[in-house]
Design an enzyme around this catalytic site. Structure first.
Site, PDB file in Angstrom:
ATOM      1  N   CYS A 621       8.455  -0.635   4.604  1.00 16.59           N
ATOM      2  CA  CYS A 621       7.956   0.711   4.895  1.00 16.59           C
ATOM      3  C   CYS A 621       7.052   0.557   6.104  1.00 16.59           C
ATOM      4  O   CYS A 621       7.371  -0.213   7.007  1.00 16.59           O
ATOM      5  CB  CYS A 621       7.233   1.292   3.695  1.00 16.59           C
ATOM      6  SG  CYS A 621       5.837   0.302   3.170  1.00 16.59           S
ATOM      7  N   ARG A 622       5.937   1.245   6.122  1.00 21.39           N
ATOM      8  CA  ARG A 622       5.053   1.098   7.287  1.00 21.39           C
ATOM      9  C   ARG A 622       4.085  -0.084   7.107  1.00 21.39           C
ATOM     10  O   ARG A 622       3.912  -0.882   8.010  1.00 21.39           O
ATOM     11  CB  ARG A 622       4.256   2.397   7.488  1.00 21.39           C
ATOM     12  CG  ARG A 622       3.413   2.432   8.738  1.00 21.39           C
ATOM     13  CD  ARG A 622       2.975   3.849   9.065  1.00 21.39           C
ATOM     14  NE  ARG A 622       2.259   4.440   7.936  1.00 21.39           N
ATOM     15  CZ  ARG A 622       0.934   4.425   7.814  1.00 21.39           C
ATOM     16  NH1 ARG A 622       0.197   3.882   8.745  1.00 21.39           N
ATOM     17  NH2 ARG A 622       0.364   4.976   6.765  1.00 21.39           N
TER      18      ARG A 622
END
Lengths: 663, 170
Positions: A621-622
């Site tokens: 994800c981030r």
């Protein structure tokens, strides 16, 4: 209602010290006005020459007694706001007799001697030096005199309750005795010294009448009440105390919670029975020790703020006063048992069959277990029960029912990953609070990376967790990812004995399971780190190298970020060839909380993305936070075998121009 | 100064004044008046200056911590001295002297004061208070132990009075 500094536990604050100084000023002024700066005048009472001591003292006692009784009767202040000294009959008889001898020898007592010094009396100064010395002797001899110091300890005891009288009646009689003494004193002075200036004067007649009328008025106001210890006021007092306990609860512990913690053999828990030894010998809670209230401070000094200390008696008044007094001495770990021993017997030890209302099966089983433990004090001490293995394999989700049954057992640790504020407001009993962000940090320039195993191991050691413990993580709302992030820390250490509470804290609450606000008792452990356990975290080089292979890259950020419509970084978009599966799709709302969707539904959804259980998968994800949730779901709920985690995620990928991006 | 000093206040009115101060202490501090605790803490401080490590390890003074003087009753004792000083100056009743009967020697009077002080200091620790903290405060609260302490002071005092009567003979 007046809240006193004692009631607020603020007697040690600078304000209190200043106010004490002011009250001392008034005290000294009054003593000097009365002529108590003279030892000759003070000693006069013992030779019937000058009865001023008796007149001043009795008037002061009656004035303050009437004043306080009226303020209490008006509802302006509660007696709980005033520090009530314990009655220790033996020590106070011996102490009183000796004090009287010291008083007549010197002609001084401590307060008047301070005024005597102010008046230039050298004998007062010498007396004060002697009294200081006497205190030092007492300290040095304390180990020997300790039994005498506690001899006849009866806790807070009101004279009217001891005599079985009403408070108003006693106060009225006491005032009559005082007035009688005034007339007697004047008469004696007249006969012995030819003074007795007020004998039969209009002043003394009016003064006597005023006192008698005021104390008779008290009969009307408080005559029916027999004080905090009495039966009439008891129900009201308990109710009030109970309400307060529910409101604040920080100094109370419920019988059920105590029973559970005692049965579980909680380390550091000290239960103290403050009743007289005879009552203790008759019956006491198994494992409780008997310490008289007068000795509590000395007894607990070495355990100040270590472990939980629970005081109990028949009622709550004595332990509550003792707790307040200990709190003044800085003890922050002292609790009182709600409703006392009687409440404990009613709540925990009364057989289910004898109860007015039917009890559910699970409660009946608990009562039976408590009775087993507490009703047989001669039975061998309970061996701590080991935590049992949950039905599902670990790591995984565990049911609230399983946690409730295993709570307090040896080898179980509960970690609460909610906000500290939520934790402080109530948590699973014994749970340790942990901020999920604390397992990450900057590693070699990459922000919010899961910390290396050595650091994680040190953190767990501080929390008293062992590598062999079964750890249950508790989240709230839709923050399952907070629990899974902490779960990644355990994965990195090779600690497979961890689980996440299915349904989170909301489910626990909805099922009315026990909660508490006490901090757990923790002894540091030495967590043994297995440094090579992490084979699932990959870096950008691995991701880049596998781009052309058969590895499936799942980007779990919300779709807007995947397509590049939204971006918080230098570059928007996604890793070439990656597929998108928003992490929030794996959760189902349960009203005020959220839980993992049913396994069949999830299995169907993921089978369209990943062909087989052993296909290589990399999740990102981030920052690695959201991806930790998908990692948990795929690996531990759905049983995918080859799942890896790109922790640095889009934060790193977007910031490195040499890495390819697909819009 | 003996010539121009004021007469003492009417003892009953002085008693009412004292009682009101005690009531104020109940309502503000939530604790009554006290004097012997202040003296004992002074003792703990002095002993701590001479034998610092030892005092912290004792069972009684030890629990008062590093700074035994930071306690409300110590401040009250200082206030008592200052209040007494104020009133004594106002009434012209300050005179440096040893108070005693004319026929009794100062040395013996001071020895009695010292002995009485040691006994009173010790006894007030044993009973957890003195005339202020127990006899006055506790009696006003109608506490059993305090009322018994009050009675016992007078029993002890009258029993010993005859033996020390000469110090007041003129």
């Amino acid at each position: 209602m007046i809240k006193t500094l004692f009631g607020l536990d603020q007697l040690g604050t600078p304000t209190a010290l200043f106010l004490a100084l002011l009250l001392g000023l008034a005290f000294g002024f009054a003593l000097e006005r009365a002529g108590f700066g003279s030892s000759r005048r003070l000693a006069g009472i013992f030779y019937f020459r000058d009865m001023a001591v008796l007149k001043v003292m009795f008037t002061a006692v009656v004035t303050a007694m009437l004043g306080l009784s009226y303020t209490v009767a008006m509802g302006w202040i509660a007696m709980e706001q005033v520090y009530l000294m314990p009655s220790v009959y033996g020590a106070q008889v011996v102490g009183g007799l000796a004090f009287g001898v010291g008083f007549v020898m010197s002609g001084w007592c401590p307060g008047t001697a301070a005024v005597g010094v102010a008046s230039g009396k050298l004998d007062a100064l010498v007396f004060l030096c002697g009294a200081t010395l006497g205190s030092v002797f007492f300290n040095e001899l304390f180990p020997i005199i300790r039994p005498l110091y506690a001899w006849g300890d009866s806790g807070t005891s009101f004279a009217f309750s001891s005599l079985g009288m009403s408070q108003g009646g006693f106060a009225f009689l006491f005032t009559l005795v005082a007035v009688g003494c005034f007339w007697g004193a004047e008469y004696v002075e007249k006969r012995v010294a030819g003074t007795g200036a007020y004998f039969k004067t209009r002043f003394l007649k009016a003064f006597s009448l005023a006192l008698v009328v005021l104390s008779a008025g008290l009969l009307i106001f408080v005559g029916e009440k027999t004080g905090p210890e009495g039966s009439a006021a008891k129900a009201g007092m308990n109710e009030k105390a109970l309400l307060q306990a529910i409101e604040s609860a920080e100094d109370h512990i419920d019988p059920e919670a105590l029973a559970d913690r005692m049965v579980a053999g909680e380390e550091g828990l000290l239960v103290i029975d403050v009743r007289p030894p005879a009552e203790y010998a008759g019956f006491h809670l198994r494992g409780a020790v008997n310490v008289p209230i007068a000795e509590l401070a000395a007894h607990l000094e070495s355990r100040k703020n270590q472990g939980a200390v629970v005081l109990y008696s028949n009622g709550m008044t004595h332990p509550a006063q003792a707790r307040d007094s200990l709190a003044r001495g800085g003890h922050r770990n002292v609790y009182i048992l709600t409703d006392g021993l009687g409440g404990f017997i009613d709540q925990c030890l009364k057989p289910a069959s004898l109860r007015d209302e039917p009890v559910p099966q699970s409660v009946a089983a608990k009562i039976a277990a408590w009775r087993d433990y507490f009703a047989n004090p001669d039975a061998p001490p309970a061996r701590p029960v080991k935590v049992e293995a949950p039905k599902s394999s670990l790591p995984g989700l565990v049911a609230t029912q399983w946690l409730a049954e295993n709570l307090g057992r040896k080898g179980l640790k509960v970690i609460d990953v909610r906000d500290q504020k939520e934790y402080n407001g109530g948590h699973v009993p014994g749970a340790l609070a942990l901020n999920p962000e604390s397992v990450r940090g900057n590693v070699e320039g990459l922000p919010s990376m899961l910390l290396p195993p050595g650091l994680l191991g040190s953190k767990l050691s501080l929390m008293g967790i062992e590598a062999t413990d079964t750890v249950v993580l508790v989240y709230s709302g839709d923050k399952l990812r907070d629990a899974t992030l902490v779960g990644m820390a355990f994965e990195r250490l090779g600690h497979t004995g961890y689980a996440i509470l299915d349904g989170g804290y909301e489910k626990w609450i909805a099922e009315k399971r026990p909660t508490g606000t006490l901090l757990p008792v923790v002894r540091r452990s030495n967590y043994s780190v297995n440094p090579g356990a992490d084979t699932f975290t990959v870096d950008s080089r691995t991701v880049l190298a596998e781009l052309k292979g058969g590895t499936i890259i799942i980007d779990v950020r919300p779709a807007g970020y995947f397509t590049g419509k939204k971006r918080d970084e230098a570059r928007g978009g996604h890793i070439p060839g990656a597929v998108n599966r928003d992490f929030t799709l794996d959760l189902a709302s349960t009203g005020n909380g959220a839980s993992v969707k049913p396994t069949e539904e999830l299995a169907a959804a993921y089978s369209t993305l990943v062909p087989s259980k052993d296909s290589p998968v990399i999740i990102h994800c981030r920052t690695g936070h959201q991806a930790s949730q998908t990692y948990f779901v795929m690996k531990h709920v759905l049983g995918y075998l080859n799942v890896r985690w790109y922790d640095a995620g889009w934060t790193e990928w977007a910031a490195r121009p040499e890495l390819p991006v697909e819009p | 100064m003996g010539t121009n000093q004021e007469k003492y206040m009417n003892p009953y009115l002085a008693g009412v004044l004292l009682g009101l101060v005690l009531l104020a202490s109940f309502l503000v501090l939530g604790a009554g008046l006290g004097a012997s605790s202040g003296i004992a803490r002074l003792g703990a401080f002095v002993e701590g200056c001479i034998l610092p490590g030892h005092v912290r390890s004792t069972d009684y003074f030890g629990k008062w911590g590093e700074n035994p003087l930071r306690y409300y009753l110590v401040f009250m004792l200082v206030g008592t001295f200052l209040g007494g000083l104020f009133s004594a100056i106002l009434a012209g009743r300050t005179k440096i002297e040893v108070e005693k009967g004319k026929s009794f020697s100062s040395r013996n009077r001071l020895l009695l004061a010292l002995g009485g002080g040691v006994i009173a200091g010790f006894a007030s620790r044993l009973a957890q208070g003195c005339t202020s903290g127990q006899a006055l405060t506790g009696s006003a609260l109608l506490l059993s132990g305090s009322l018994i302490f009050l009675v016992c002071i007078f029993v002890g005092g009258y029993a010993a009075a005859w033996f020390v009567r000469r110090q007041w003979h003129d």
